[in-house]
Design an enzyme around this catalytic site. Structure first.
Site, PDB file in Angstrom:
ATOM      1  N   GLU A   1      10.439   1.506   2.085  1.00 21.30           N
ATOM      2  CA  GLU A   1       8.861   1.683   2.627  1.00 21.30           C
ATOM      3  C   GLU A   1       8.909   0.514   3.495  1.00 21.30           C
ATOM      4  O   GLU A   1       8.193   0.135   4.326  1.00 21.30           O
ATOM      5  CB  GLU A   1       7.841   1.440   1.570  1.00 21.30           C
ATOM      6  CG  GLU A   1       7.984   2.574   0.608  1.00 21.30           C
ATOM      7  CD  GLU A   1       7.688   3.990   1.463  1.00 21.30           C
ATOM      8  OE1 GLU A   1       6.817   3.976   2.380  1.00 21.30           O
ATOM      9  OE2 GLU A   1       8.067   4.691   0.977  1.00 21.30           O
TER      10      GLU A   1
ATOM     11  N   GLU B   1       0.868  -1.165  -0.349  1.00 23.61           N
ATOM     12  CA  GLU B   1      -0.047  -0.001  -0.212  1.00 23.61           C
ATOM     13  C   GLU B   1       0.937   1.248   0.121  1.00 23.61           C
ATOM     14  O   GLU B   1       0.634   2.339  -0.957  1.00 23.61           O
ATOM     15  CB  GLU B   1      -1.074   0.064   1.098  1.00 23.61           C
ATOM     16  CG  GLU B   1      -1.633   1.220   1.663  1.00 23.61           C
ATOM     17  CD  GLU B   1      -1.317   1.995   2.748  1.00 23.61           C
ATOM     18  OE1 GLU B   1      -0.863   2.996   2.675  1.00 23.61           O
ATOM     19  OE2 GLU B   1      -1.792   1.436   3.779  1.00 23.61           O
TER      20      GLU B   1
HETATM   21 ZN   LIG Z   1       1.358   2.733   7.042  1.00 21.17          ZN
END
Ligand SMILES: [Zn+2]
Length: 1089
Positions: A249, A174
């Site tokens: 990330e 995401e």
């Molecule tokens: Zn997050």
């Protein structure tokens, strides 16, 4: 753009206690309205949540909760927010203003042309919308196309992403898909959109079984730009070919120098470390996993920091390939744009794919029900201070059925949930809190956003020997309620509250179309009917009729028996405090990393240091201009030259100033009674939040607090009371008020003003036991805030050192307030008479017709009709009370402070008042501070620093410019980044495109979308703060004409933060120790938990 901005980097994590993870939302709140507006918003958010909980699956309360928390300000845990009858802060009640919209139809031929077939269509009167379900013939992608005349258009794409382990793949994905795509090959298109679009919503969330990518805008061109960037990101992200994005990330080893120790870094990794430090999050996760051990809910979609480093890039890529496919997607469009255009845009993407087997592979299997209850004991990280024996939590949880429930049953259960827990007067809540066995409720009642609904309830801060008593009390109370039923007034109050909230449809700053999407997707994602959750009218009427006919007992008792008392799928979760857990986890991590290092050769280590360097270089290298230009943006010509104006008539009733805003509100009257706080003695300020709570929860001579609450529930849409404080530009004295907010159907204006009068004048401060509960609940809430919103605590603390308004707010919502509560807890027993008379004294100081102001929002006729009730209300207020103003002259000493909490991640702040340096406010300051946040701080604090968020905030009322980080693995290093800001500005080069984007993004914040009641409220705040329309126009022109020269000039003001700024960090003991060793006693250390 002031205080509210603090919360920009709050995100997924803020929701984590609720299992869902948000990407950081950087949406600033409406600017030129101070923290004040936010202070109310926060105060209301909890209440709002309660209000929203009423209707399971009709209103997605959890997400609302998350979202409102994104904006929750400093005072978010003032106790008044407990009152259930929330007024949404900036929202009102109107479904689309006109009746049925005159929208373009999509003929079968057009659908066919773009490769779709129409599956079904309906007019949904509850939201005055035409809704059509299409299926993309080639891939099977489903599209809900909802048309109405709401200008706040919403698009969302939702993918079913059930994880098989706790490596956090869905969450990392995401984050990663928004880091560049085929058409938009730059580092973070998401950030570019934040910088330069007029979006009214831009975010992404990870649920336990799905991932949502929603955007919203009122500008059609902007809206389609956002849609295209999101579609390209979801289907063609660069991250599946780019190992460095995955590292950034997700997780990676970091090593600057082969002689140092290896560490873990990664945005999600750190975010989840923060989540796992919060006791409430640990509890929420334990409950979910214990209730559903056998399906996807038995693992953590957000990622367990211990497991995240097991994730490989191959697994990550495979997850995207398998699930991020049109066949596995549900797409939502909503608003007043052309439905044909929606299909055209989609066909460009969907036609590139063939059907896949993803839908069958992503099915969420139900958890089989247990035949016997289960008990789970878990530890959570606690600090050493305090009496640990009293720090247990216990929560009873039930999985309610082995499959999704029908809407009627869900509605009835939602109603039952409200009856049990919805208000302070609700029996289960009241009995638990009055038992003295614990001091705050945990488990939020019904949770129905996942496949199978669940119910949870328990207490925190329970001593060991009372754990069993809590369990027995819950079971006994449920049994008793099943046998005896609920009070008729309580049922009526719940019914009115639920109906009011459904019809008002007040989603606050959350777009209505998104609220509907989340409601619909709750069923649609499990292959059920997407229309059904939108149609509440009939089941609600049926339920009402059944209650009228058979009585409430016949309706609710069987539900309690079936789903709770006779349900063997019960899990008791017991949580024990463990003061060593945090350091043990830390040590375990260090050991793993030491092993990794010892297994590496010198060449490996050199290579790792090189890779670390390379990643950082990449992160810190700006995107090339041509890549930046690929992100579509508006031009300055698309931007209105004037600010939105709110109709405001300033009049006078019985000598009192009354502001009236003639706006369409669907027959709801919104009103605020504003009382001047300035006569209040300084030492009484910290008592004010508890005073507010007492007004709503203590009862009068004739009415018990339960009766008063029910009366408010039956006659109105809610009343809330809270303090409002802000600096005023150019003035030494702050603006400081008590605001009583209420709403009701306009025909009940009389009741509304009578009840407000009753709350203000007739409540008696006599119930010592209840007051004692308020104190311990507030204390528990403040402790929670310290762990979860340390940046808010740090910001409040810095403000308190820099100005009086900040000092006042900190007295009522910061570390000082927590200390006050700790002392007060003992005082309640020793000197209740003294406290009770102080509460009276507060009332006497505030209640005065001469220092009062009224604000009303409704349409013209309803405003006119309400005037006589306002007159009556004002006549009852005392006049001629003493007019002397107390002189508050306090600030905290301007020392650097570190507040120690048990945590693995820090919150680091630095601030100064830039007006003191001679800086004069210009609109460009908003553009510049947003730009610093979105570029310099984003890159250094978040991307390369590994913190979850880093941002700056400029309060134009006080002149305080602050830097803050959120869930930050660093401490002194972040301060160095802040100190480098002036040089960053001096050396800044910027092309016209970038500057235009920065300006447009700032206008997007200034013009944030507001429902009518929020417009009336903003106008009130501007009136209180003396912000004129001329000033607004001037600031807007300054924003629109911001130049690079302004950025360079601003460097001087920022230099003052570096040289004279005060530092406050909420941080771990180890990091503070290290910092004080490194720079001899830089911090004064304060222990708060
Ligand atoms: Zn997050």
């Amino acid at each position: 753009m002031e205080r509210t901005a603090l919360l920009r980097s709050l995100s997924c994590s803020s929701l984590a206690c609720n299992k869902y993870y948000f990407r950081s939302s950087h949406k600033l709140s409406q600017s030129l309205i101070s923290r004040a507006s936010s202070s109310s918003s926060s105060s209301l958010s909890a209440a709002r949540r309660n209000q929203l909980r009423l209707i399971p699956n009709l209103i997605r309360r959890s997400l609302h909760r998350g979202h409102t928390r994104l904006r929750a300000p400093l005072s978010s845990s003032l106790p008044f927010n407990k009152h259930f009858s929330a007024l949404a802060t900036r929202a009102v009640a109107s479904p689309p203003t006109q009746p049925s919209p005159d929208v373009a139809e999509v003929s079968d031929e057009v659908a066919e042309k773009y490769g779709f077939e129409k599956v079904s269509e309906e007019f949904i009167k509850e939201c005055k919308s035409k809704a059509v379900l299409f299926k993309h013939k080639k891939t099977g992608a489903e599209v809900m196309s909802v048309s109405n005349d709401d200008e706040n258009k919403v698009f969302g794409i939702v993918i079913r992403t059930p994880p098989k382990d706790s490596t956090g793949i869905p969450h990392i994905l995401e984050h990663s898909v928004l880091c560049g795509s085929r058409k938009y090959p730059l580092k973070e298109p998401f950030v570019e959109l934040l910088k330069g679009s007029l979006n009214t919503f831009l975010n992404a969330f990870t649920y336990p079984d799905r991932t949502c990518y929603p955007v919203a805008s009122t500008n059609t061109k902007d809206f389609y730009n956002l849609v295209d960037v999101y579609l390209d990101a979801v289907f063609f992200p660069k991250c599946v070919e780019d190992f460095q994005t995955f590292q950034q990330e997700g997780w990676h080893f970091e090593l600057d120098n082969p002689s140092e120790e290896i560490t873990y870094k990664g945005v999600v990794f750190n975010e989840m470390k923060g989540v796992y430090s919060q006791p409430d999050s640990v509890l929420g996760r334990t409950i979910q996993q214990a209730l559903s051990p056998d399906n996807t809910y038995g693992v953590d979609s957000g990622g367990d920091p211990k497991v995240i480093p097991k994730l490989t890039f191959e697994e990550f890529k495979e997850f995207h390939r398998k699930y991020y496919h049109p066949s596995n997607a549900r797409i939502w469009f909503y608003g007043d744009d052309d439905p044909k255009e929606r299909l055209r845009i989609l066909s460009e993407y969907l036609d590139m794919f063939e059907a896949s087997s993803a839908p069958s592979e992503s099915i969420v299997a139900p958890q089989k029900l247990f035949s016997e209850p289960v008990r789970v004991v878990e530890k959570y990280p606690a600090s050493e201070g305090g009496d640990l024996k009293k720090k247990n939590m216990v929560c009873l949880n039930w999985l309610l059925s082995d499959k999704p429930l029908d809407l009627e049953t869900e509605l009835a259960l939602g109603f039952l949930d409200h009856l049990l827990l919805g208000t302070p007067a609700s029996p289960l809540r009241k009995i638990l809190l009055e038992s003295g066995l614990g001091d705050a409720i945990v488990g939020g009642g019904i949770e129905d956003e996942l496949l199978q609904p669940q119910f949870s309830i328990g207490l925190k801060n329970v001593s060991e020997e009372n754990i069993q008593k809590v369990e027995e009390l819950i079971m006994y109370t449920m049994k008793k309620l099943a046998e005896e039923g609920f009070d008729t007034d309580a049922v009526e109050a719940s019914m009115n509250t639920i109906e009011f909230s459904l019809r008002e449809n007040n989603t606050g700053s959350f777009p209505r179309g998104l609220s509907l999407m989340l409601r619909s997707i709750g069923k649609w994602i499990y292959d059920m009917d997407p229309f059904e959750p939108l149609k509440y009218e009939k089941p609600l009427m049926d339920l009402k009729a059944r209650i009228a006919e058979e009585g409430s007992k016949a309706v609710f008792s069987p539900l309690i028996e079936k789903y709770i008392l006779n349900n063997s799928h019960r899990v008791t979760v017991e949580m024990q405090p463990d003061p060593e857990k945090a350091s043990r986890d830390e040590a375990a991590e260090k050991e793993i990393l030491a092993k990794v290092k010892s297994s590496m050769t010198d060449e490996d280590l050199a290579e790792l240091a090189r890779a670390t360097q390379e990643l950082r270089l990449k992160q810190e290298t700006p995107d090339p201009p041509e890549a930046l230009r690929s992100v579509p943006s508006l031009s300055l010509n698309d931007i209105p030259k004037e600010p939105t104006r709110v109709p405001t008539e300033v009049g006078d009733i019985n000598g009192v100033t009354v502001l009236q805003h003639d706006l369409f509100t669907n027959d709801v009257l919104y009103t605020e009674v504003v009382l001047d706080l300035s006569p209040l003695k300084q030492e009484l300020l910290p008592l004010l939040p508890l005073f507010c709570q007492s007004l709503l929860e203590m009862g009068t001579k004739d009415l018990s607090f339960v009766q008063l609450n029910q009366l408010i529930g039956r006659k109105t849409g809610g009343i809330s009371v809270y303090p409002f404080t802000s600096s005023v530009q150019g003035k030494e004295d702050p603006c400081s008020h008590l605001i009583v907010r209420g709403k009701a159907m306009a025909g009940r204006a009389d009741d509304l003003f009578n009840l407000m009068n009753c709350v203000l004048q007739e409540v008696q401060f006599t119930d010592q036991q209840r007051f004692k509960q308020f104190v311990s609940q507030s204390k528990a809430r403040m402790e929670n805030r310290l762990r979860g919103s340390g940046h808010g605590i740090a910001a409040a603390r810095m403000d308190a050192k820099l100005n009086i308004a900040g000092w006042i707010s900190e007295q009522m919502g910061g570390v000082s307030y927590l200390e006050f509560l700790q002392a007060l807890e003992e005082k309640v027993d020793q000197d209740w008479a003294g406290i009770s008379s102080s509460l009276e004294e507060i009332r006497r100081s505030l209640l005065s017709r001469d220092r009062c102001l009224i604000n009303m929002t409704a349409d013209g006729n309803n405003l006119k009709n309400a005037e006589k009730f306002v007159g009556k209300f004002l006549d009852m207020l005392p006049s001629n009370s003493p007019v002397e103003t107390a002189k508050w002259k306090a600030r905290l000493p301007p020392t650097n402070e570190a507040i120690v909490i048990p945590t693995q991640v820090n919150y680091v702040g630095k601030a100064a008042n830039i007006y003191d340096t001679g800086y004069q406010l210009k609109g460009s300051a908003y553009v510049i501070s947003k730009h610093i946040s979105n570029t310099w701080l984003w890159d250094r604090i978040r991307v390369s620093g590994g913190a979850y968020g880093g941002f700056c905030d400029f309060d134009s009322h006080s002149g305080v410019f602050s830097f803050l980080s959120y869930r930050d693995p660093n401490l002194m290093k972040s301060l160095d980044v802040y100190d480098g800001t002036a040089d960053f500005l001096r050396e800044l080069e910027m092309d016209d495109d970038t500057l235009t984007k920065a300006i447009i993004g700032t206008i997007g914040d200034v013009d944030s979308y507001q429902l009518p009641d929020a417009k009336g409220y903003s106008s009130l705040l501007r009136h209180l703060l003396g912000i004129t329309e001329e000033e607004r126009q001037k600031r807007r022109e300054e924003i629109l004409s911001t130049s690079l020269k302004d950025f360079k000039e601003f460097a001087g003001a920022i230099e003052a933060v570096k040289d004279k700024g005060v530092v406050v960090a909420v941080a771990s003991p180890d990091d503070i120790d290290a910092a004080n060793k490194e720079r001899s006693n830089f911090f004064e250390v304060k222990k708060a938990l």
